[in-house]
Design a protein around this motif. Structure first.
Motif, PDB file in Angstrom:
ATOM      1  N   GLU A  81       0.831  -1.214   0.000  1.00 46.98           N
ATOM      2  CA  GLU A  81       0.000   0.000   0.000  1.00 46.98           C
ATOM      3  C   GLU A  81       0.861   1.258   0.000  1.00 46.98           C
ATOM      4  N   VAL A  82       1.946   1.245   0.756  1.00 49.25           N
ATOM      5  CA  VAL A  82       2.856   2.394   0.769  1.00 49.25           C
ATOM      6  C   VAL A  82       3.435   2.612  -0.626  1.00 49.25           C
ATOM      7  N   ARG A  83       3.833   1.529  -1.280  1.00 47.29           N
ATOM      8  CA  ARG A  83       4.382   1.638  -2.630  1.00 47.29           C
ATOM      9  C   ARG A  83       3.335   2.187  -3.598  1.00 47.29           C
ATOM     10  N   TRP A  84       2.089   1.689  -3.490  1.00 47.86           N
ATOM     11  CA  TRP A  84       1.048   2.157  -4.396  1.00 47.86           C
ATOM     12  C   TRP A  84       0.811   3.653  -4.240  1.00 47.86           C
ATOM     13  N   GLN A  85       0.812   4.159  -3.019  1.00 52.90           N
ATOM     14  CA  GLN A  85       0.594   5.586  -2.815  1.00 52.90           C
ATOM     15  C   GLN A  85       1.673   6.407  -3.517  1.00 52.90           C
ATOM     16  N   THR A  86       2.894   5.892  -3.536  1.00 56.25           N
ATOM     17  CA  THR A  86       3.978   6.586  -4.240  1.00 56.25           C
ATOM     18  C   THR A  86       3.751   6.555  -5.742  1.00 56.25           C
TER      19      THR A  86
ATOM     20  N   ARG B 220       2.676   8.901 -10.879  1.00 53.58           N
ATOM     21  CA  ARG B 220       2.050   8.518 -12.150  1.00 53.58           C
ATOM     22  C   ARG B 220       3.088   8.306 -13.269  1.00 53.58           C
ATOM     23  N   PRO B 221       4.026   7.392 -13.072  1.00 50.63           N
ATOM     24  CA  PRO B 221       5.049   7.160 -14.107  1.00 50.63           C
ATOM     25  C   PRO B 221       4.446   6.548 -15.365  1.00 50.63           C
ATOM     26  N   ARG B 222       4.975   6.927 -16.522  1.00 49.91           N
ATOM     27  CA  ARG B 222       4.510   6.384 -17.796  1.00 49.91           C
ATOM     28  C   ARG B 222       5.286   5.123 -18.190  1.00 49.91           C
ATOM     29  N   ILE B 223       6.529   4.981 -17.694  1.00 50.15           N
ATOM     30  CA  ILE B 223       7.328   3.797 -17.985  1.00 50.15           C
ATOM     31  C   ILE B 223       7.881   3.262 -16.667  1.00 50.15           C
ATOM     32  N   ILE B 224       7.521   2.016 -16.311  1.00 50.34           N
ATOM     33  CA  ILE B 224       7.958   1.386 -15.072  1.00 50.34           C
ATOM     34  C   ILE B 224       8.778   0.148 -15.410  1.00 50.34           C
TER      35      ILE B 224
ATOM     36  N   ASP C 224      -0.281  -3.239  -7.769  1.00 43.36           N
ATOM     37  CA  ASP C 224      -0.380  -1.913  -8.376  1.00 43.36           C
ATOM     38  C   ASP C 224      -0.980  -1.993  -9.774  1.00 43.36           C
ATOM     39  N   LEU C 225      -0.680  -3.068 -10.494  1.00 45.88           N
ATOM     40  CA  LEU C 225      -1.179  -3.203 -11.863  1.00 45.88           C
ATOM     41  C   LEU C 225      -2.700  -3.227 -11.916  1.00 45.88           C
ATOM     42  N   GLN C 226      -3.328  -3.679 -10.854  1.00 48.81           N
ATOM     43  CA  GLN C 226      -4.787  -3.705 -10.830  1.00 48.81           C
ATOM     44  C   GLN C 226      -5.382  -2.305 -10.724  1.00 48.81           C
ATOM     45  N   ARG C 227      -4.581  -1.324 -10.251  1.00 49.42           N
ATOM     46  CA  ARG C 227      -5.138  -0.014  -9.925  1.00 49.42           C
ATOM     47  C   ARG C 227      -4.644   1.122 -10.810  1.00 49.42           C
ATOM     48  N   ILE C 228      -3.640   0.878 -11.627  1.00 48.77           N
ATOM     49  CA  ILE C 228      -3.132   1.946 -12.495  1.00 48.77           C
ATOM     50  C   ILE C 228      -4.241   2.395 -13.442  1.00 48.77           C
TER      51      ILE C 228
ATOM     52  N   ARG D 148      21.295   3.895 -13.656  1.00 46.73           N
ATOM     53  CA  ARG D 148      21.707   4.245 -15.023  1.00 46.73           C
ATOM     54  C   ARG D 148      20.523   4.450 -15.956  1.00 46.73           C
ATOM     55  N   VAL D 149      19.529   3.571 -15.882  1.00 48.97           N
ATOM     56  CA  VAL D 149      18.430   3.630 -16.853  1.00 48.97           C
ATOM     57  C   VAL D 149      17.369   4.654 -16.485  1.00 48.97           C
ATOM     58  N   LEU D 150      17.405   5.175 -15.249  1.00 49.75           N
ATOM     59  CA  LEU D 150      16.408   6.164 -14.845  1.00 49.75           C
ATOM     60  C   LEU D 150      16.643   7.512 -15.516  1.00 49.75           C
ATOM     61  N   LYS D 151      15.544   8.183 -15.853  1.00 48.25           N
ATOM     62  CA  LYS D 151      15.621   9.563 -16.319  1.00 48.25           C
ATOM     63  C   LYS D 151      16.052  10.471 -15.172  1.00 48.25           C
ATOM     64  N   SER D 152      16.603  11.625 -15.501  1.00 43.65           N
ATOM     65  CA  SER D 152      16.807  12.658 -14.490  1.00 43.65           C
ATOM     66  C   SER D 152      15.433  13.065 -13.963  1.00 43.65           C
ATOM     67  N   GLY D 153      15.272  13.034 -12.663  1.00 39.75           N
ATOM     68  CA  GLY D 153      13.958  13.279 -12.067  1.00 39.75           C
ATOM     69  C   GLY D 153      13.166  12.009 -11.847  1.00 39.75           C
ATOM     70  N   GLY D 154      13.696  10.860 -12.294  1.00 37.65           N
ATOM     71  CA  GLY D 154      13.024   9.581 -12.078  1.00 37.65           C
ATOM     72  C   GLY D 154      13.263   9.055 -10.669  1.00 37.65           C
ATOM     73  N   HIS D 155      12.578   7.961 -10.338  1.00 41.15           N
ATOM     74  CA  HIS D 155      12.632   7.421  -8.985  1.00 41.15           C
ATOM     75  C   HIS D 155      12.789   5.904  -8.994  1.00 41.15           C
ATOM     76  N   ALA D 156      13.544   5.415  -8.032  1.00 38.35           N
ATOM     77  CA  ALA D 156      13.570   3.984  -7.721  1.00 38.35           C
ATOM     78  C   ALA D 156      12.719   3.780  -6.474  1.00 38.35           C
ATOM     79  N   VAL D 157      11.743   2.895  -6.545  1.00 35.40           N
ATOM     80  CA  VAL D 157      10.828   2.626  -5.434  1.00 35.40           C
ATOM     81  C   VAL D 157      10.958   1.146  -5.101  1.00 35.40           C
ATOM     82  N   TYR D 158      11.453   0.807  -3.922  1.00 39.32           N
ATOM     83  CA  TYR D 158      11.832  -0.576  -3.638  1.00 39.32           C
ATOM     84  C   TYR D 158      11.807  -0.834  -2.141  1.00 39.32           C
ATOM     85  N   ASN D 159      11.657  -2.114  -1.781  1.00 38.61           N
ATOM     86  CA  ASN D 159      11.801  -2.494  -0.379  1.00 38.61           C
ATOM     87  C   ASN D 159      13.161  -3.137  -0.179  1.00 38.61           C
TER      88      ASN D 159
END
Length: 469
Positions: free
Chosen positions: A264-269, A274-278, A292-296, A372-383
């Motif tokens: 749930e914490v991850r989904w809120q992020t 609202r990333p277009r490419i995950i 998360d795929l059920q709710r995008i 490396r593959v993240l855009k500038s301004g992109g985020h890594a979201v992980y446990n």
């Protein structure tokens, strides 16, 4: 008058809905693939004996193939639009248009057309001409465009084959996700750009200018990766039924602890950003992101990466059949996640549900690849699994027991506390890392026996991290 183009369209529809390539159908009929191609292109017609075999093979009558009667329509369009596709179009007119096209399109083609329509990238209409005459001499000509969605049922039935043929050529027969990812790919061998090739209009692959070639097999782009020696974890799923049992298993209650679960914490992020490419890193059975795929509810490309082609093949099937989300395109890459076939700076968000840790000795390489593959301004979201405090007696006891295990458990070389992990993030290049404790370290047991045979890191605490580039 016999319309060879329409007959060719119907033969192509029946072939594709039977899951056959042109070569496969040719083999069954004892003709060449070129002959089938000419039929479908409207250049030639099968002879009467071949027509009989086609009718028998597809459970049709010859008339239904030649004339396109109601038998053809009922046989080739066996079901209503999927619920997810219906949800894309609140207006009955465009739903009616899609139903008319469904007779002549495969599910993949129809899905591609529906997505392009919903995004406003396609407009389908017919052109009508109005000519004003005076004493038999043309004076003025006007053309009017009539949206296909408002055409009557009979008109749609007559025009749908022509619409479907052109739309198939425009959108291609490949999945939307594969077309979208083509511009993001690079060769893991030489670093050159990869382009998608559609061999024989059937076999899809990705290739670079230096001749490196990667096939799409069972819907998965396969880069020849192999699981870690001694850790062929996916082999316990001997078939798709085993995979389904894994997907439906409630899971270890330990990983569902916390006042607010990690999912749930991850989904809120995700919902906020609202990333277009995950990119899902070392996704396994995608046990994290599937919630998360059920709710995008925004257009999104999800790239699942793992070393195991087997598990990705099952992922592809499961998320295509049982967890369809009309907003989401899914692509699966069987690759070494420490050497991703993705170019620099093109991903909005990298997610990992224990994926970095599952890479074991390559964990830090994978973490740097994500950056490396993240855009500038992109985020890594992980446990991430975290110890409480190296100086505490509880953590010391756990570390003693943990490191007493033999190497068959594939131990991690380093166990981090949260301060150490934040320093790792800064050293990798992330400008900021927000951390949230989901649950803490378990109390250490008495005695000298490590208490877990499987999932041996479950004694550690869990944090959800959001690292910004």
């Amino acid at each position: 008058m016999i319309d060879r183009e329409q007959i060719g369209i119907r033969i192509a529809v029946l072939r594709k809905k039977a899951g056959l390539s042109q070569q496969a159908l040719a083999d069954k009929l004892g003709v060449s693939a070129q002959a089938v191609s000419k039929w479908e292109g409207g250049k030639n017609l099968p002879d009467i004996d071949i027509f009989r075999e086609l009718a028998w093979f597809f459970h049709m009558t010859i008339d239904s193939i030649v004339e396109g009667d109601l038998l053809f329509a009922r046989k080739s369009a066996q079901k209503e639009l999927p619920a997810g596709m219906e949800a894309l179009f609140p207006d009955a007119e465009r739903r009616g248009l899609l139903r008319s096209l469904s007779t002549y399109c495969t599910d993949t083609e129809l899905d591609s057309i529906a997505r392009e329509l919903s995004r406003g990238n396609l407009e389908i209409s017919i052109q009508a001409g109005i000519l004003r005459m005076e004493e038999g001499v043309p004076q003025e000509e006007r053309k009017v465009s009539i949206p296909a969605g408002i055409l009557g049922e009979n008109t749609l039935r007559e025009t749908a084959p022509y619409f479907a043929k052109v739309l198939g050529e425009m959108t291609g027969n490949t999945e939307p996700g594969l077309r979208r990812i083509a511009e993001l790919m690079r060769c893991p061998e030489c670093g050159e750009a990869l382009s998608m090739e559609n061999e024989d209009n059937e076999t899809i692959c990705f290739a670079c200018k230096n001749g490196h070639h990667y096939d799409v097999t069972d819907g998965v782009v396969y880069f020849g990766s192999r699981e870690i020696p001694g850790e062929l974890w996916s082999l316990y799923m001997r078939n798709y039924q085993d995979y389904l049992r894994e997907q439906r298993h409630p899971g270890n209650p330990r990983y569902q602890m916390g006042a607010v679960p990690c999912s749930e914490v991850r989904w809120q992020t995700l919902k906020k950003l609202r990333p277009r490419i995950i990119l899902d890193m070392a996704c396994g059975t995608c046990s994290g992101l599937k919630y998360d795929l059920q709710r995008i509810n925004w257009p999104c490309l999800v790239i699942m990466t793992d070393v195991s082609h087997r598990v990705l093949k099952y992922n592809k099937r499961y998320f295509s059949e049982e967890m369809v989300n009309p907003y989401v395109d899914i692509v699966c890459l069987a690759c070494d996640c420490a050497r991703l076939p993705i170019r620099d700076g093109c991903i909005d968000m990298v997610v990992s549900n224990g994926g970095f840790e599952s890479m074991q000795s390559k964990m830090m390489e994978g973490f740097r690849e994500a950056y490396r593959v993240l855009k500038s301004g992109g985020h890594a979201v992980y446990n991430i699994s975290i110890v409480g405090d190296h100086a505490s007696e509880n953590t010391k006891k756990w570390e003693q027991l943990y490191y007493s295990l033999n190497s068959g458990y594939s131990l991690h070389e380093k166990l981090f506390d949260i301060v150490e992990w934040e320093e790792i993030c800064r050293g990798t290049g992330y400008s900021v890392t927000e951390t949230r404790e989901i649950y803490g370290e378990l109390p250490a047991p008495e005695g000298d026996i490590f208490p877990f045979e499987n999932e041996i890191m479950q004694w550690m605490g869990e944090y959800l991290c959001v690292s910004g580039k």
